[in-house]
Design an enzyme around this catalytic site. Structure first.
Site, PDB file in Angstrom:
ATOM      1  N   PHE A   1       0.911  -1.173   0.161  1.00  0.00           N
ATOM      2  CA  PHE A   1       0.485   0.211   0.231  1.00  0.00           C
ATOM      3  C   PHE A   1       1.028   1.354  -0.009  1.00  0.00           C
ATOM      4  O   PHE A   1       1.503   1.564   0.969  1.00  0.00           O
ATOM      5  CB  PHE A   1      -1.015   0.125   1.104  1.00  0.00           C
ATOM      6  CG  PHE A   1      -1.484   1.546   1.341  1.00  0.00           C
ATOM      7  CD1 PHE A   1      -2.810   1.668   0.161  1.00  0.00           C
ATOM      8  CD2 PHE A   1      -1.499   2.318   1.848  1.00  0.00           C
ATOM      9  CE1 PHE A   1      -4.098   2.839   0.067  1.00  0.00           C
ATOM     10  CE2 PHE A   1      -2.426   3.823   1.699  1.00  0.00           C
ATOM     11  CZ  PHE A   1      -3.779   3.947   0.833  1.00  0.00           C
TER      12      PHE A   1
ATOM     13  N   ASP B   1       9.327   2.562   1.049  1.00  0.00           N
ATOM     14  CA  ASP B   1       8.278   3.843   1.939  1.00  0.00           C
ATOM     15  C   ASP B   1       8.019   3.659   3.275  1.00  0.00           C
ATOM     16  O   ASP B   1       7.066   2.283   3.775  1.00  0.00           O
ATOM     17  CB  ASP B   1       6.759   2.828   1.740  1.00  0.00           C
ATOM     18  CG  ASP B   1       5.637   4.157   2.150  1.00  0.00           C
ATOM     19  OD1 ASP B   1       5.544   4.404   2.939  1.00  0.00           O
ATOM     20  OD2 ASP B   1       4.767   3.958   1.253  1.00  0.00           O
TER      21      ASP B   1
ATOM     22  N   LYS C   1       2.381   9.380   7.988  1.00  0.00           N
ATOM     23  CA  LYS C   1       1.818   9.410   9.174  1.00  0.00           C
ATOM     24  C   LYS C   1       2.365   9.604  10.562  1.00  0.00           C
ATOM     25  O   LYS C   1       2.302  11.011  11.052  1.00  0.00           O
ATOM     26  CB  LYS C   1       1.326   7.365   9.594  1.00  0.00           C
ATOM     27  CG  LYS C   1       0.677   6.925   8.075  1.00  0.00           C
ATOM     28  CD  LYS C   1       0.165   5.989   8.704  1.00  0.00           C
ATOM     29  CE  LYS C   1      -0.844   5.927   8.228  1.00  0.00           C
ATOM     30  NZ  LYS C   1      -0.447   5.257   6.520  1.00  0.00           N
TER      31      LYS C   1
END
Ligand SMILES: *Cc1c(COP(=O)(O)O)cnc(C)c1O
Length: 389
Positions: free
Chosen positions: A134, A219, A248
């Site tokens: 993702f 990532d 995040k």
């Protein structure tokens, strides 16, 4: 006055929300509608210091009262300080600031393609990502996601993504054809179901990339910023990516994304080739700086690792839980009975906020959680699991 009804009436229905209204928070706890919740999801891995940490809130408020935005036409202190500290702590050479994880990955993808174009000319633009990965929800990062469910409706997608099986070096090697400029991976697949990559696999990926001048992009939008007990999860694996993306946990609750460029890539994006109106915003960077200073303390990181081990052990004691996976305070578990969605819904009702990822219940508690708070969460979860027939 009913905010749930007003939200349903006027906010686009792209999120299936829990029937939970939150108004105020402190540490691991949030309140609303007369209820109190223990939050083991931290806004999907964002509130690293918990809700409205006083030092973080003061840094944000102070900067908001001083200078809230300038655009990137001018220099400001918080972005410069944050970039310098990120470079010092990770060994990267330059930082680009954006506003989200997907945007950080877009920056990484642009940089990877341009690195190859500058050096080898046209035709070397393919990026290999992993099945079940993702990377975001923009049209390009949707294409990067190695999950067919993201490849519907929004055609045409950005071309040039190929998917290799995680932990299968033969499959990945086969996918590394002449046209490949980068391999992009999450060290621990988060949304895909909390799957840490095997160390040998990630080390082989890094070494194959190095040998063939293919960029190795990590990532770390979810795994970064201390989530796994190291500042970057790649540190567990002893590999150094050419590009790292963060988001995040970086801002402690405010929107920020960052692309960290290593030696090979620090000069790739030049004047006018990338940008963002809000990127590097002083208020957001002041919050992120407070967050980064606290999280990068060795004692803080070793506590995250220790508390992660403790939480994992407590989960493994529960007879209804099948298997626990993850690293540090990024954990997921499968159930012997019932579904993850059912457990998350019943837990919220009981005052414990949890996440799901595929078939797993997922936990991303604030990094400042205490063992006592872990015990309280486990007690609530235990009751919920006992009630599932
Ligand atoms: C959440 C996430 C993203 C997307 O971040 P947004 O801020 O929602 O755009 C990208 N990659 C990973 C690994 C993520 O966990």
């Amino acid at each position: 006055m009913d905010y749930k009804k007003r939200d349903e009436a006027f906010v686009a229905h792209t999120y299936r929300r829990f029937p939970v209204f939150l108004e105020q928070g402190s540490g691991v706890t949030a309140k609303g509608d007369g209820k109190t919740y223990l939050d083991f999801g931290s806004g999907i891995g964002v509130n690293a210091l918990g809700y409205s940490d006083p030092e973080w809130a003061a840094a944000v408020a102070e900067q908001a009262g001083r200078l809230q935005h300038t655009s990137n036409l001018y220099y400001t202190a918080p972005a410069a300080e944050l970039a310098e500290l990120l470079c010092k702590l990770t060994g990267c050479k330059k930082v680009f600031f954006g506003n989200s994880g997907a945007e950080a990955n877009e920056g990484a993808i642009k940089a990877a393609r341009k690195y190859s174009y500058d050096k080898y000319g046209k035709g070397r633009q393919t990026i290999v990502t992993l099945c079940n990965s993702f990377h975001g929800r923009t049209v390009t990062t949707l294409a990067a996601n190695g999950q067919a469910s993201f490849h519907d409706f929004f055609f045409p997608f950005t071309e040039g993504f190929v998917y290799a099986k995680a932990n299968d070096i033969a499959d990945l090697t086969e996918k590394l054809t002449e046209d490949v400029c980068a391999v992009m991976v999450e060290p621990v697949q988060g949304e895909g179901g909390v799957h840490p990559l095997e160390p040998a696999f990630l080390r082989q990926v890094a070494s194959l990339c190095e040998k063939r001048d293919i960029l190795f992009v990590a990532d770390e939008v979810q795994t970064g910023m201390g989530r796994t007990g190291k500042l970057l999860a790649t540190e567990h694996y002893g590999v150094t990516p050419d590009i790292v993306t963060l988001a995040k946990g970086l801002g402690g609750g405010l929107p920020i994304g960052a692309v960290l460029f290593g030696e090979k890539t620090e000069q790739v994006l030049q004047y006018g080739q990338h940008g963002s109106t809000f990127g590097g915003n002083p208020v957001v960077c002041a919050g992120a700086l407070c967050c980064l200073k606290r999280i990068s303390e060795p004692a803080f990181l070793s506590e995250v690792a220790e508390k992660g081990g403790y939480l994992k052990a407590r989960l493994e004691e529960l007879p209804q839980i099948d298997k626990v996976s993850g690293l540090g305070l990024m954990l997921g578990f499968t159930l012997k009975r019932g579904t993850a969605a059912e457990v998350a819904a019943k837990s919220a009702e009981a005052g414990l906020l949890l996440l799901t990822a595929k078939e797993k219940v997922r936990l991303l508690p604030p990094l400042i959680i205490t063992k006592e708070e872990i015990d309280r969460g486990i007690a609530l979860l235990q009751k919920v699991l006992e009630g599932i027939a």
